[in-house]
Design a protein around this motif. Sequence first.
Motif, short mmCIF file in Angstrom:
data_model
loop_
_atom_site.label_atom_id
_atom_site.label_comp_id
_atom_site.label_asym_id
_atom_site.label_seq_id
_atom_site.Cartn_x
_atom_site.Cartn_y
_atom_site.Cartn_z
N GLY A 109 31.34 55.71 44.79
CA GLY A 109 32.52 55.63 45.65
C GLY A 109 32.83 54.23 46.17
N ASP A 110 31.90 53.30 46.01
CA ASP A 110 32.16 51.92 46.42
C ASP A 110 33.20 51.27 45.48
N GLU A 111 33.73 50.12 45.94
CA GLU A 111 34.81 49.48 45.20
C GLU A 111 34.43 48.07 44.71
N VAL A 112 34.91 47.74 43.54
CA VAL A 112 34.76 46.39 43.01
C VAL A 112 36.16 45.85 42.69
N ILE A 113 36.44 44.65 43.17
CA ILE A 113 37.74 44.03 42.92
C ILE A 113 37.65 43.20 41.64
N ILE A 114 38.60 43.37 40.74
CA ILE A 114 38.62 42.60 39.49
C ILE A 114 40.02 42.07 39.25
N PRO A 115 40.17 40.75 39.04
CA PRO A 115 41.50 40.25 38.67
C PRO A 115 41.92 40.89 37.34
N GLU A 116 43.15 41.42 37.31
CA GLU A 116 43.66 41.99 36.06
C GLU A 116 44.64 41.02 35.44
N PRO A 117 44.85 41.01 34.12
CA PRO A 117 44.19 41.87 33.14
C PRO A 117 42.70 41.59 33.04
N PHE A 118 41.91 42.64 32.72
CA PHE A 118 40.46 42.45 32.57
C PHE A 118 39.93 43.23 31.38
N TYR A 119 38.74 42.84 30.95
CA TYR A 119 38.02 43.48 29.84
C TYR A 119 37.98 44.99 30.06
N ALA A 120 38.59 45.74 29.15
CA ALA A 120 38.84 47.17 29.40
C ALA A 120 37.56 47.97 29.61
N THR A 141 52.70 33.95 33.87
CA THR A 141 53.53 32.79 34.24
C THR A 141 52.68 31.63 34.78
N THR A 142 51.52 31.95 35.37
CA THR A 142 50.61 30.89 35.83
C THR A 142 49.46 30.71 34.85
N GLY A 143 49.58 31.29 33.68
CA GLY A 143 48.48 31.22 32.70
C GLY A 143 47.28 32.04 33.12
N PHE A 144 47.51 33.01 34.01
CA PHE A 144 46.45 33.91 34.50
C PHE A 144 45.44 33.20 35.40
N ALA A 145 45.93 32.25 36.19
CA ALA A 145 45.09 31.60 37.20
C ALA A 145 44.61 32.62 38.22
N LEU A 146 43.58 32.26 39.00
CA LEU A 146 43.07 33.17 40.03
C LEU A 146 44.19 33.50 41.01
N PRO A 147 44.41 34.79 41.30
CA PRO A 147 45.44 35.16 42.27
C PRO A 147 45.11 34.55 43.64
N PRO A 148 46.12 34.39 44.51
CA PRO A 148 45.87 33.78 45.82
C PRO A 148 44.86 34.59 46.63
N ILE A 149 44.15 33.90 47.49
CA ILE A 149 43.09 34.53 48.29
C ILE A 149 43.62 35.70 49.12
N GLU A 150 44.88 35.60 49.56
CA GLU A 150 45.47 36.69 50.35
C GLU A 150 45.52 37.99 49.55
N ASP A 151 45.77 37.86 48.26
CA ASP A 151 45.84 39.07 47.42
C ASP A 151 44.49 39.78 47.37
N PHE A 152 43.41 38.98 47.32
CA PHE A 152 42.07 39.58 47.36
C PHE A 152 41.85 40.26 48.71
N GLU A 153 42.17 39.53 49.77
CA GLU A 153 41.86 40.05 51.10
C GLU A 153 42.63 41.33 51.42
N LYS A 154 43.83 41.44 50.84
CA LYS A 154 44.61 42.67 51.02
C LYS A 154 43.88 43.89 50.45
N CYS A 155 43.06 43.65 49.42
CA CYS A 155 42.38 44.75 48.73
C CYS A 155 41.05 45.14 49.37
N ILE A 156 40.54 44.29 50.24
CA ILE A 156 39.19 44.53 50.76
C ILE A 156 39.19 45.64 51.81
#
Lengths: 400, 400
Positions: A103-114, A135-150
């Motif tokens: 039931g725990d969660e792991v955050i993964i930037p998508e697209p990711f290895y299926a 459009t950004t060449g799949f750069a790391l999403p902004p830190i805020e996007d991660f924090e929204k998911c936590i």
Amino acid sequence: MPASPIRKLVPYAEAAKKRGVKIYHLNIGQPDIETPKEMLDAVRKSDFKILEYSHSAGNESYRQKLVKYYQSVNIHVHYNDIIITTGGSEAILFGFMSCLDAGDEVIIPEPFYANYNGFAVAADVNVKPVTSSITTGFALPPIEDFEKCITKKTKAILICNPNNPTGYLYSKEEMQTLRAIVKKHNLYLFSDEAYREFCYEGEHCSAMHLTDVDDHVVMMDTISKRYSACGARIGALVTKNKKVIETALKFAQARLSPPSFGQIAGEAAIDLPVDYFAETKKEYQKRRDLIVARLNNIPGVFCPKPGGAFYAMASLPVDDADMFCQWLLESFNYKKETIMLAPASGFYSTPQLGKNEVRLAYVLNTEAINKAMDCLEKALFIYPGKMIQPGKTLSASYSH
Amino acid sequence: MPASPIRKLVPYAEAAKKRGVKIYHLNIGQPDIETPKEMLDAVRKSDFKILEYSHSAGNESYRQKLVKYYQSVNIHVHYNDIIITTGGSEAILFGFMSCLDAGDEVIIPEPFYANYNGFAVAADVNVKPVTSSITTGFALPPIEDFEKCITKKTKAILICNPNNPTGYLYSKEEMQTLRAIVKKHNLYLFSDEAYREFCYEGEHCSAMHLTDVDDHVVMMDTISKRYSACGARIGALVTKNKKVIETALKFAQARLSPPSFGQIAGEAAIDLPVDYFAETKKEYQKRRDLIVARLNNIPGVFCPKPGGAFYAMASLPVDDADMFCQWLLESFNYKKETIMLAPASGFYSTPQLGKNEVRLAYVLNTEAINKAMDCLEKALFIYPGKMIQPGKTLSASYSH
């Protein structure tokens, strides 16, 4: 358990082959590079009489040699920080099972290895995607996007660096961003570094290079791509977190030991000449430059230049890349040849994303890549589901 | 995740070796029988250039040959009923994960192979033990005992036949009893048949021999013990239930493929001379007869004669077999030699059971077995925790 999205096109490919159509396989990460002879010879010249279990964590001699390899890439570990796994796959599974509860969660930037989805189902953990964009060449999403998911359930962030499927190479700055997030929220940083040796733009920054996060970082590794030895099924879980190693070792003991022959091949790899990777890297870089140039030369196609691995993601002027990939196998050929691509939708966790994107693995030589790109060019010219502008599809007047 | 109970004595064994004490390892199922040369030679003479992924279900050529092997033991399957796994371990894990949801229950006669617990934790399923007793030689518990354990959550019964750790060989009648239970309650029958070829009292009755339960039976198999090839990490999940195969294949695809070298060894095994097992079986039977006779000859020791595999369970005249096994390594030697045994408590799920029992793996030659039994005899004579009558311990006046 979800089916592997890459596998669902296989029946169409088999049917095409039966019709006598040659297929350029850009859909899977099986390199055409020869496995170093030294590795295969080590197995072939082995002279034991009993094919015994090894230590559950892998042969000590191999782990000690791996310490040397890691030193060469500025990763400093003890051999007891390493558990040899059955492929990188098992390292990921052990990481999930050792660090996360059901039931725990792991955050993964998508697209990711299926297949991360498959391991998540096996470990009964939930994947939360953070979207990166072509459009950004799949750069790391902004830190805020991660924090929204936590949430309270979030226990880890998983990255693949350089990335499969995007080929994106995370910069030092991006790695520092990740370091800050995992420290602030007390998360694990899982780092799948299967493609470490294949970086074309700048240096590889390993999660193991980050300072003062030893207890957070769990590295997943494999010899599959590094030495073109996918069938050896030899990987490694590496961490300085003693509790994680202790727990992972229990999973390792339950399955007894990693494959013995594969470990012999893996150990021999450490003695390869220091310039071994230089040559392979040069070959992949040549292919990358070719495939990216050819792709961007096709009207309506966009392919950001990937910094590492041997994958490129491209957006195509089609309404539905899944349909297009199937059509390529089912209804198209150019001089009795066609190509097989991996539709990107399977790499996104968020529905509807990546619908016009595909992943191309440049695991074929430049001659084959050129022929494959010829096919793609012709195919896109006549494809009935082609889009001239975003959102608009050509009328499907053409029928093959 | 529980630690492997067999592994916890390892530090004491290592310390004993450092003191110059020779240890007879009767504690693990690593046979001393040589792996057939034909199998190792097949690997050593292989001449491919790229160590590629195999099919996720295993090479078709190997699966087709396995069909022939199974025919030879009266098991009739199609090669698509077989998924090659990374050891028998993965077959058990795939079985649990494919057939049970998180929180579901599997009934296992105890004592049982301790790693089943590990796979149950990995798959997030609960083990419900049904106790078998040394007094009946660990025969199948009465059907009522199984039925008492069945709840809405029960999805499967798992047996190991012939059994590890008891060596018990289930009779045809017992297999029919299991058939009736799984049909009546609509359960899966998981059958771990790792030791199929080593039956000394009567014929092996496979779960695959049972009629009209094709959708219930899932067989777990391995080449580890059959050919003394534990390090190959090659097993198989076999079932005629198409839905189970389909689901297990998804787990197989997520981990990409089983080891390539091991599959070459496994495929070569099918071509071994038909009398290959006869010789190995004769050797194991000789050892079994010797170890059982020697054990029953020691005052206070009882060892039922096992019908198969290469394990024997014995009850010892000691208050605590865990302590005794540790004492054997820590505080005892006879002519600078001692023995390592597996305390049975780790094979029972119910606390306090098997406290005076040990498992002995007769994986050493008869000369070594005789010397090991000499050690055990001397050790029990002087052990301070010895019991003269059930429930009574000798005063611990002796200190080594």
